[in-house]
Design an enzyme around this catalytic site. Structure first.
Site, PDB file in Angstrom:
ATOM      1  N   GLY A   1       0.915  -1.300  -0.041  1.00  0.00           N
ATOM      2  CA  GLY A   1       0.007  -0.269  -0.031  1.00  0.00           C
ATOM      3  C   GLY A   1       1.079   1.130   0.149  1.00  0.00           C
ATOM      4  O   GLY A   1       0.438   2.249   0.706  1.00  0.00           O
ATOM      5  N   ALA A   2       1.819   1.226  -0.723  1.00  0.00           N
ATOM      6  CA  ALA A   2       2.918   2.292  -0.732  1.00  0.00           C
ATOM      7  C   ALA A   2       2.423   3.349  -2.071  1.00  0.00           C
ATOM      8  O   ALA A   2       3.175   4.515  -2.025  1.00  0.00           O
ATOM      9  CB  ALA A   2       4.250   1.931  -1.138  1.00  0.00           C
TER      10      ALA A   2
ATOM     11  N   ARG B   1      -0.064   5.427  -1.599  1.00  0.00           N
ATOM     12  CA  ARG B   1      -0.593   6.827  -1.225  1.00  0.00           C
ATOM     13  C   ARG B   1      -0.237   6.874   0.425  1.00  0.00           C
ATOM     14  O   ARG B   1       0.114   5.902   0.912  1.00  0.00           O
ATOM     15  CB  ARG B   1      -2.239   6.873  -1.501  1.00  0.00           C
TER      16      ARG B   1
ATOM     17  N   ASN C   1      -2.946  -7.498  -4.772  1.00  0.00           N
ATOM     18  CA  ASN C   1      -3.843  -7.342  -4.087  1.00  0.00           C
ATOM     19  C   ASN C   1      -3.312  -8.367  -2.922  1.00  0.00           C
ATOM     20  O   ASN C   1      -3.323  -9.556  -3.057  1.00  0.00           O
ATOM     21  CB  ASN C   1      -5.004  -8.031  -4.747  1.00  0.00           C
TER      22      ASN C   1
ATOM     23  N   ASN D   1       1.538  -2.413   5.550  1.00  0.00           N
ATOM     24  CA  ASN D   1       0.600  -1.139   5.560  1.00  0.00           C
ATOM     25  C   ASN D   1      -0.487  -1.156   4.757  1.00  0.00           C
ATOM     26  O   ASN D   1      -1.399  -0.515   5.573  1.00  0.00           O
ATOM     27  CB  ASN D   1       1.764  -0.065   5.120  1.00  0.00           C
TER      28      ASN D   1
ATOM     29  N   TYR E   1     -12.695  -3.019  11.578  1.00  0.00           N
ATOM     30  CA  TYR E   1     -11.449  -2.645  11.502  1.00  0.00           C
ATOM     31  C   TYR E   1     -10.451  -2.891  12.826  1.00  0.00           C
ATOM     32  O   TYR E   1      -9.474  -3.111  12.743  1.00  0.00           O
ATOM     33  CB  TYR E   1     -11.299  -1.027  11.301  1.00  0.00           C
TER      34      TYR E   1
ATOM     35  N   ALA F   1     -11.237  -5.351  14.704  1.00  0.00           N
ATOM     36  CA  ALA F   1     -10.814  -6.748  14.810  1.00  0.00           C
ATOM     37  C   ALA F   1      -9.589  -7.167  13.942  1.00  0.00           C
ATOM     38  O   ALA F   1      -8.750  -7.747  14.415  1.00  0.00           O
ATOM     39  CB  ALA F   1     -12.008  -7.703  14.237  1.00  0.00           C
TER      40      ALA F   1
HETATM   41  P1  NAP Z   1      -4.934   5.009   2.309  1.00  0.00           P
HETATM   42  O1  NAP Z   1      -4.490   6.531   1.967  1.00  0.00           O
HETATM   43  O2  NAP Z   1      -6.461   4.795   2.008  1.00  0.00           O
HETATM   44  O3  NAP Z   1      -4.138   4.304   1.243  1.00  0.00           O
HETATM   45  C1  NAP Z   1      -4.269   2.935   1.310  1.00  0.00           C
HETATM   46  C2  NAP Z   1      -2.918   2.127   0.548  1.00  0.00           C
HETATM   47  O4  NAP Z   1      -3.226   0.831   0.770  1.00  0.00           O
HETATM   48  C3  NAP Z   1      -2.933   2.588  -0.975  1.00  0.00           C
HETATM   49  O5  NAP Z   1      -1.666   2.360  -1.470  1.00  0.00           O
HETATM   50  C4  NAP Z   1      -3.802   1.451  -1.405  1.00  0.00           C
HETATM   51  O6  NAP Z   1      -3.385   1.194  -2.751  1.00  0.00           O
HETATM   52  C5  NAP Z   1      -3.309   0.377  -0.699  1.00  0.00           C
HETATM   53  N1  NAP Z   1      -4.257  -0.882  -0.570  1.00  0.00           N
HETATM   54  C6  NAP Z   1      -5.552  -1.236  -0.084  1.00  0.00           C
HETATM   55  N2  NAP Z   1      -6.072  -2.117  -0.373  1.00  0.00           N
HETATM   56  C7  NAP Z   1      -5.068  -2.992  -1.027  1.00  0.00           C
HETATM   57  C8  NAP Z   1      -5.152  -4.286  -1.280  1.00  0.00           C
HETATM   58  N3  NAP Z   1      -6.062  -5.157  -0.975  1.00  0.00           N
HETATM   59  N4  NAP Z   1      -3.669  -4.541  -1.753  1.00  0.00           N
HETATM   60  C9  NAP Z   1      -2.833  -3.846  -1.912  1.00  0.00           C
HETATM   61  N5  NAP Z   1      -2.786  -2.554  -1.603  1.00  0.00           N
HETATM   62  C10 NAP Z   1      -3.929  -2.228  -0.936  1.00  0.00           C
HETATM   63  O7  NAP Z   1      -4.581   4.600   3.671  1.00  0.00           O
HETATM   64  P2  NAP Z   1      -3.775   5.500   4.768  1.00  0.00           P
HETATM   65  O8  NAP Z   1      -4.241   6.169   5.586  1.00  0.00           O
HETATM   66  O9  NAP Z   1      -2.316   5.600   4.308  1.00  0.00           O
HETATM   67  O10 NAP Z   1      -3.215   4.082   5.995  1.00  0.00           O
HETATM   68  C11 NAP Z   1      -2.276   3.117   5.599  1.00  0.00           C
HETATM   69  C12 NAP Z   1      -2.351   2.171   6.822  1.00  0.00           C
HETATM   70  O11 NAP Z   1      -2.195   2.868   8.046  1.00  0.00           O
HETATM   71  C13 NAP Z   1      -3.494   1.245   6.802  1.00  0.00           C
HETATM   72  O12 NAP Z   1      -3.171  -0.121   7.179  1.00  0.00           O
HETATM   73  C14 NAP Z   1      -4.370   1.982   7.725  1.00  0.00           C
HETATM   74  O13 NAP Z   1      -5.287   0.989   8.371  1.00  0.00           O
HETATM   75  C15 NAP Z   1      -3.396   2.420   8.816  1.00  0.00           C
HETATM   76  N6  NAP Z   1      -3.799   3.588   9.629  1.00  0.00           N
HETATM   77  C16 NAP Z   1      -4.207   4.837   9.036  1.00  0.00           C
HETATM   78  C17 NAP Z   1      -4.620   5.775   9.915  1.00  0.00           C
HETATM   79  C18 NAP Z   1      -4.852   7.317   9.436  1.00  0.00           C
HETATM   80  O14 NAP Z   1      -5.318   7.870  10.287  1.00  0.00           O
HETATM   81  N7  NAP Z   1      -4.664   7.555   7.921  1.00  0.00           N
HETATM   82  C19 NAP Z   1      -4.679   5.697  11.289  1.00  0.00           C
HETATM   83  C20 NAP Z   1      -4.373   4.280  11.656  1.00  0.00           C
HETATM   84  C21 NAP Z   1      -3.896   3.253  11.089  1.00  0.00           C
HETATM   85  P3  NAP Z   1      -4.233   1.798  -4.218  1.00  0.00           P
HETATM   86  O15 NAP Z   1      -3.711   3.399  -4.089  1.00  0.00           O
HETATM   87  O16 NAP Z   1      -3.906   0.960  -5.295  1.00  0.00           O
HETATM   88  O17 NAP Z   1      -5.567   1.789  -3.845  1.00  0.00           O
END
Ligand code: NAP
Length: 243
Positions: free
Chosen positions: A8-9, A11, A60, A89, A154, A156
């Protein structure tokens, strides 16, 4: 050549982590993404702009056959490279009250985080076990520790990541592989863009959302030699939210 695979790199946090690891550790970065190739290319351009190197690796994380095909294919073509750092991530949210939650929203959220961790880690850890060194950092959330209403799925998924990481850390410690969890609170990204920041920041002692770069610095420390004796830990980064 040592590589870091960041799932998930394309974004958000994943992008910031990928760039930071290239900058701080000179690692060749495998930029994984699900479907957003353009965003993944922007990550790669950022890595290159700080003098780093990397490549895109689409799969995926939910689908074991897809993960194995992509990673085994990459390994065959790159015998001079090894994955020494893995950052699990990739994650999604599908928020809603539990009583009305569609089964698919439960399955998808748990699958991307927990099954994704299984699929990617089981493949990537083989080289680390042979080399007797490695770093695994799994991104959980404050939701997986204290629970958040509307996020039973989430919570869980992230709770599973925490428990699995603690067990795996104990299994592989003798091989000098560390496994740690980073548990962010509210961080500015696409995932949180529709939340009411003005209202939510009032419950954060620091009175603001965190930045993806702040999480990236923590991950960068955990993969460094300085963090060699830290394993099985869950490190909160949440501006003081008590969990
Ligand atoms: P985000 O901006 O929504 O980015 C999600 C990333 O995950 C994107 O690169 C997306 O790829 C990728 N992704 C989603 N489903 C995937 C799959 N099935 N296989 C491969 N890649 C996948 O999310 P974020 O805020 O950066 O969050 C990153 C991590 O931090 C997540 O695990 C999230 O639960 C955790 N987190 C975030 C927050 C927050 O406040 N933002 C807080 C706590 C934890 P595409 O671009 O191709 O869709």
């Amino acid at each position: 050549m040592s590589c870091a695979l960041v799932t998930g790199a394309s974004r958000g946090l994943g992008r910031a982590i990928a760039v930071q690891l290239a900058k701080d550790h000179g690692l060749h970065i495998l930029v994984n993404f699900a479907s957003n190739q353009q965003a993944a290319e922007e990550t790669l351009a950022e890595i290159q702009s700080v003098g780093g190197s990397g490549e895109l690796l689409q799969f995926n994380v939910q689908t074991k056959t897809e993960v194995d095909e992509a990673l085994n294919g990459w390994k065959e073509k790159n015998e001079d490279k090894t994955i020494s750092v893995l950052v699990n991530n990739a994650g999604i949210t599908r928020d809603g009250l539990f009583m009305w939650m569609p089964e698919k929203d439960w399955d998808d959220v748990v699958d991307v985080s927990a099954k994704g961790l299984f699929n990617v880690t089981q493949n990537a850890i083989q080289q680390m076990l042979r080399k007797r060194s490695g770093r695994i950092v799994n991104i959980a959330s404050v939701s997986g520790l204290k629970g958040v209403p509307g996020q039973v799925n989430y919570s869980a998924a992230k709770g599973a990541i925490i428990a699995a990481s603690r067990s795996l850390a104990q299994e592989v410690a003798k091989r000098k592989i560390t496994v740690n969890v980073v548990a962010p609170g509210f961080i500015t990204s696409d995932m949180t863009k529709d939340l009411n920041e003005e209202e939510l920041k009032q419950m954060i002692p620091m009175n603001r959302f965190g930045k993806a770069e702040e999480v990236a610095h923590l991950v960068s420390f955990l993969v460094s030699d300085k963090a060699a004796y830290i394993t099985g830990e869950v490190i909160n980064i949440n501006g003081g939210i008590y969990s």
